[in-house]
Motif scaffolding. Sequence first.
Motif, mmCIF file in Angstrom:
data_model
loop_
_atom_site.group_PDB
_atom_site.id
_atom_site.type_symbol
_atom_site.label_atom_id
_atom_site.label_comp_id
_atom_site.label_asym_id
_atom_site.label_seq_id
_atom_site.Cartn_x
_atom_site.Cartn_y
_atom_site.Cartn_z
ATOM 1 N N SER A 116 3.653 1.972 -3.104
ATOM 2 C CA SER A 116 3.830 1.589 -4.501
ATOM 3 C C SER A 116 4.443 2.736 -5.308
ATOM 4 C CB SER A 116 2.478 1.208 -5.115
ATOM 5 O OG SER A 116 2.541 1.185 -6.520
ATOM 6 N N PRO A 117 5.579 2.518 -5.956
ATOM 7 C CA PRO A 117 6.146 3.575 -6.811
ATOM 8 C C PRO A 117 5.210 3.926 -7.966
ATOM 9 C CG PRO A 117 7.325 1.498 -7.129
ATOM 10 C CD PRO A 117 6.436 1.314 -5.941
ATOM 11 N N HIS A 118 4.421 2.944 -8.389
ATOM 12 C CA HIS A 118 3.509 3.177 -9.511
ATOM 13 C C HIS A 118 2.471 4.250 -9.168
ATOM 14 C CE1 HIS A 118 0.942 2.380 -12.914
ATOM 15 N NE2 HIS A 118 -0.061 2.120 -12.113
ATOM 16 N N GLU A 119 1.967 4.226 -7.936
ATOM 17 C CA GLU A 119 0.984 5.237 -7.522
ATOM 18 C C GLU A 119 1.586 6.634 -7.575
ATOM 19 O OE1 GLU A 119 -1.728 6.482 -3.612
ATOM 20 O OE2 GLU A 119 -0.350 4.764 -3.514
ATOM 21 N N ILE A 120 2.849 6.755 -7.149
ATOM 22 C CA ILE A 120 3.513 8.052 -7.171
ATOM 23 C C ILE A 120 3.738 8.497 -8.611
ATOM 24 C CG2 ILE A 120 5.531 9.365 -6.385
ATOM 25 C CD1 ILE A 120 5.884 7.273 -4.172
ATOM 26 N N GLU A 121 4.137 7.557 -9.478
ATOM 27 C CA GLU A 121 4.344 7.879 -10.895
ATOM 28 C C GLU A 121 3.075 8.418 -11.538
ATOM 29 O OE1 GLU A 121 7.705 4.380 -11.554
ATOM 30 O OE2 GLU A 121 5.631 4.082 -12.225
ATOM 31 N N GLU A 122 1.952 7.755 -11.250
ATOM 32 C CA GLU A 122 0.671 8.208 -11.822
ATOM 33 C C GLU A 122 0.342 9.629 -11.384
ATOM 34 O OE1 GLU A 122 -2.535 5.493 -11.025
ATOM 35 O OE2 GLU A 122 -2.203 4.536 -12.966
ATOM 36 N N THR A 123 0.650 9.932 -10.137
ATOM 37 C CA THR A 123 0.365 11.274 -9.631
ATOM 38 C C THR A 123 1.264 12.309 -10.302
ATOM 39 O OG1 THR A 123 -0.217 10.271 -7.494
ATOM 40 C CG2 THR A 123 0.105 12.650 -7.539
ATOM 41 N N ILE A 124 2.534 11.970 -10.463
ATOM 42 C CA ILE A 124 3.473 12.905 -11.089
ATOM 43 C C ILE A 124 3.071 13.206 -12.534
ATOM 44 C CG2 ILE A 124 5.869 13.245 -11.856
ATOM 45 C CD1 ILE A 124 6.743 11.580 -9.432
ATOM 46 N N VAL A 125 2.725 12.159 -13.312
ATOM 47 C CA VAL A 125 2.422 12.380 -14.729
ATOM 48 C C VAL A 125 1.072 13.064 -14.931
ATOM 49 C CG1 VAL A 125 3.840 10.451 -15.512
ATOM 50 C CG2 VAL A 125 1.415 10.076 -15.064
ATOM 51 N N SER A 126 0.304 13.235 -13.857
ATOM 52 C CA SER A 126 -0.939 13.998 -13.992
ATOM 53 C C SER A 126 -0.674 15.495 -14.056
ATOM 54 C CB SER A 126 -1.890 13.672 -12.830
ATOM 55 O OG SER A 126 -1.399 14.174 -11.602
ATOM 56 N N LEU A 127 0.560 15.903 -13.735
ATOM 57 C CA LEU A 127 0.936 17.308 -13.906
ATOM 58 C C LEU A 127 1.007 17.634 -15.400
ATOM 59 C CD1 LEU A 127 3.740 17.574 -11.212
ATOM 60 C CD2 LEU A 127 1.778 19.109 -11.370
#
Length: 545
Positions: free
Chosen positions: A441-452
Motif C-alpha cells: 500500500s502506498p498509503h502505508e509508506i506515506e504515513e511512515t515518511i510523514v512521521s519524520l
Amino acid sequence: MNFKTSYDSENRIWKSESIEQLFNPNKSIGAVALYMLRSKPRNAVCQISDSEGTELTYGTACSYAISVASYLKELGLGCDDVVGIVGQNTTLLMPVLVGCWINGTPYNTLHPIHEEEDIRLLFALTKPKIIFCDGEAFHKVQNATNILNAPIYTLCNHLEGVPRIQDILQPVPMAELYQAAPLKYGANQTMAIIPSSGTTGKPKAVCRSNCKLLSEIGHTDGSSVLFSFSSPDWGTGILLIVANVLCGGTRIITTKPYTPEYLLEIITKYKVTNLTGSPNQFGDLAQLPSYTAAVMSSVRVIVMGGCHALPSVQTNIRAKLTHGVLVNSYGTSEIGGISLNYSDYKVDTVGRLWGGAQLKIKERVPDDVQKLMGPNEKGEIWVYTSISWMGYYNNPEATADIMDADGWINTGDVGYMDDEGFLHLVDRSKDILKYMGFHYSPHEIEETIVSLPDVLDACVFGVYDDKEGDLAGAAVVIKPGSTLTESDITRFLTEKLVVKYKLLNYGVFFVDAIARNSNGKLLRAKMKEICLEINKETGSKVLQR
C-alpha cells in the motif's frame, strides 16, 4: 457517541442502525426549502460572503430562488432537463441551486478549477439547457460547451455583453403563493449531479436523489454558523447548503484559497460553530501557534473526511477543541456518508457504520470470484444503503462497473472490519501496488515518511518495471531550511518497514507541494506525472533544490 454496528456471521454482513429521516423523502426538497425559507424572519442573515463583503437574508434568498425557478419554468425546463453550473461559493450561487430544486430541475455543479476537457466531458453527458458560471470561467465554459448552444449567465465578475444572473432576478408576481414543482419520479428523482473526485481517472457525473439530499442535514440548528472551503461540486459543499436552508443558521462562504491562517481568521471573525474539511486542512490549522482553546471555543463540531487522518493529527486537533467534538468520517461521492468516529477511541479507524448502511468485505480470488471475508480480514469494501443510488448520469456502463444487481456498491477502497465493528481503511484498491509478486500500500509508506519531523507532506506512486513490477517512488515536501536527503528518508524506511517491496525502489523527489483537488484529496496520478517529468528534465530521480 458511537453508532451500534451488528454482524451477521452467516452472511458476513455488517449492519448499522437505521435513522428516521426528519423530512418526508416523498416531498420535493424544493417544496421543503421554500417552506423553511419562508418560515424564517425575512431580515435574518442566512449567508455571509467574506471574500465579497456581502450578506444575504432569508427573505432575499427566497425571493431570488423563486425568480430563478420561475425563469426556468418559462424556458420550459423541468425534471428531465439539467442546469449546468461552474462556480465557486459566491453570493448568488445558493439561490440558483435552490431555484433549481423549486423547479425540480437537477443541476450539474463543477468547480472552475476543472480543465476545459473535463467540463466538455461532463456536460456532454448531462447536456445542460442553461449554464451559470463565474465570470473568469466564462471563456473556458463557452469553448467547452459551444455544441450545446446553451445560454450562459455569469454569477460574478461579469463581462460586458454577456448575460448575467441579475437579468433573471426579477420580482415574480404573487411570489408569496409560488409553489414548488411536485416530484414526477418520486423520492429517487435526481436533484443534483456532482463530479466524482477524479482521483483515479476522469470524473464521472454522480447522481444525488431528492431522498439523499433530504437525508444528510448534518449537526446544525438555527444558531449554527457554518463554514467549509468546499463548493457544491462536492458532497460536503451541498450538505452545508442543505443544512443552512433547511435547518437555519448562517453559512460563511469565500472564494479565497485555503490557508491555515485564513481558516483561523474565519473561525475567529465569525465565531464559527460547525466546520467541514479535510484532515490536511485541520492538521495544518492545529500546527499554528495561534491555534488555542480560546480561539476554538465557539466550535461545536468539526467533520473531516476525504482522505486519511493520522492519529497524531487528530490528537493535535482535539487538544484545543475543548467545547466541541471532532468527527472523522468516511464516505464516497456515490454513497455519501458511510461511517463516523466521534471519539478518541480507535482513532486509526473511521469508526462504525451509520445511517442504515450495510457493509461487506470481498476478496478477489482466481477466476475473478469474490470471496466474502470476516472480521479482521482485508478486502474490497462494498456498501448497501436504504437510499437507492441512481448511478452515474447517462453512463450505465460505468454504473454497472461498481454496482451489482442487488444495489451493492464497490467503494474502490480496501479495508477490514474489526471485532468491535470499527472500519479500518487500508488504501484505494486501484492504488494497491505489486512488487516482485508482493502487494503493498502506498498509503502505508506515506504515513511512515510523514512521521519524520522534517517532512510536511508526501505522495507515493508506482512506476512499472517489466522485471520487478511497481517500483515505489515518493514525492516529498520538507520544511524550509531542512537538510533532509533522499538517503535519510530511504534509511528511515528501511528501519521502519524492513521488507524490500515496501521501500522506495524508484527513489525520492523533493517538491514544493503535493497536488490535491479543491477539497484536499491526493491526486496520485498527477504527482506521478510531475515527478516523471522532473526525472526526464534533470536526468535524476531527485530534484536538486
